[in-house]
Enzyme design. Sequence first.
Site: not given
Length: 412
Positions: A201, A223
């Site tokens: 991430d 994200k």
Amino acid sequence: MTAERSDAVPAYPVGLRLAGRRVVVLGGGQVAQRRLPTLVAAGADVVLVSPSATPSVDAMAAAGELRWERRRYRPGDLADAWYALIATDDAEANEAASAEAEERRVWCVRSDDADAATAWTPATGRTDGVTVAVLTGRDPRRSAAVRDAIVEGLRNGSLAAPQRRGRIPGVALVGGGPGDPDLITVRGRRLLAEADVVIADRLGPRDLLDELPPHVEVIDAAKIPYGRAMAQEAINAALIEHAKAGKAVVRLKGGDPFVFGRGMEEAQALAEAGIPCTVVPGISSSISVPAAAGIPVTHRGVAHEFTVVSGHVAPEDPRSLVDWEALARLRGTLVLLMGVERIAAIADALVAHGRGADTPVAVVQEGTTASQRRVDATLATVGRKVAEEGVRPPAVIVIGDVVAVGAVASRG
């Protein structure tokens, strides 16, 4: 063995398998207190002979982990023993017990005279099924330092020794902590060092990716809020695909996998696909980032509770699952994650439901990293200040009187 011979001839290292075998420990002081837990963990049938013992040793006896004969040593105590630890403060008893051990061919450690012993205790450390034992003769501090360096290297992955036999392909959901690479857990860092594939991430500790060996495939699952995103379904598919190919896969996430991290969705997808999954908790930014900014989420006489809330959905949004009216009535600390874009609406909702407009607020951007900064405000001013200061995600927002406590501590 004479002192001259013990200096000239190195000890022969060996691992004793003492499970179910009689081990006699003479003396219940500090030496016994340090050594007994390891002997008990090895499954030894431990008999302690000593008129007294430290409270910790006494507790082990009370728990049934060993048998304690409350008396001094007497000849015959080492009968049928496989191993003996002599650690009393009686020199004559130590000499007599050592002589009995030699006569009965019992390996014997002497805490008072290493040269008179037939065995030495190495500096020992354990990590992930590996036992590290170091002997440096007459320099126990060096032994301990070497042991610590090796164990720490194995734990944090800086000493490359990946497991090859018995490794089960699968996925580890690793919480990477709030951003500072030093705040990942020891287990998480070791699993990274053993990974074949890392799906990372944006909010994970990115600096650790530079330390991975060249053969490790790194997949960006960033994200970025309100921008490009890798769909959760695509992340799940990538995890399953690489795990089924026999790879050791690490899903590196920011904070903790299960604190607003969708880790359970990934774990469920893996379970449905029959993929083994290991969850490695991480340090949540909800606690660590305020701490890094000098803010305690609880403090005696100020806050006896703290509540962590997701702020990614505005209070008036029908999708919101948060009872903002109930939160406004709480007297403790509110910690908002993913709330930068909605902080003005959230502050208005809290004030409308009764929380004081003068309630202190701190917004900590990129906490624990070199770019960390803190913006202080109140519920009445936080929306305007966040806009004026150009605060952007990731940021943790702390609401409550503990913010003022942290401000006083930082000034002091």
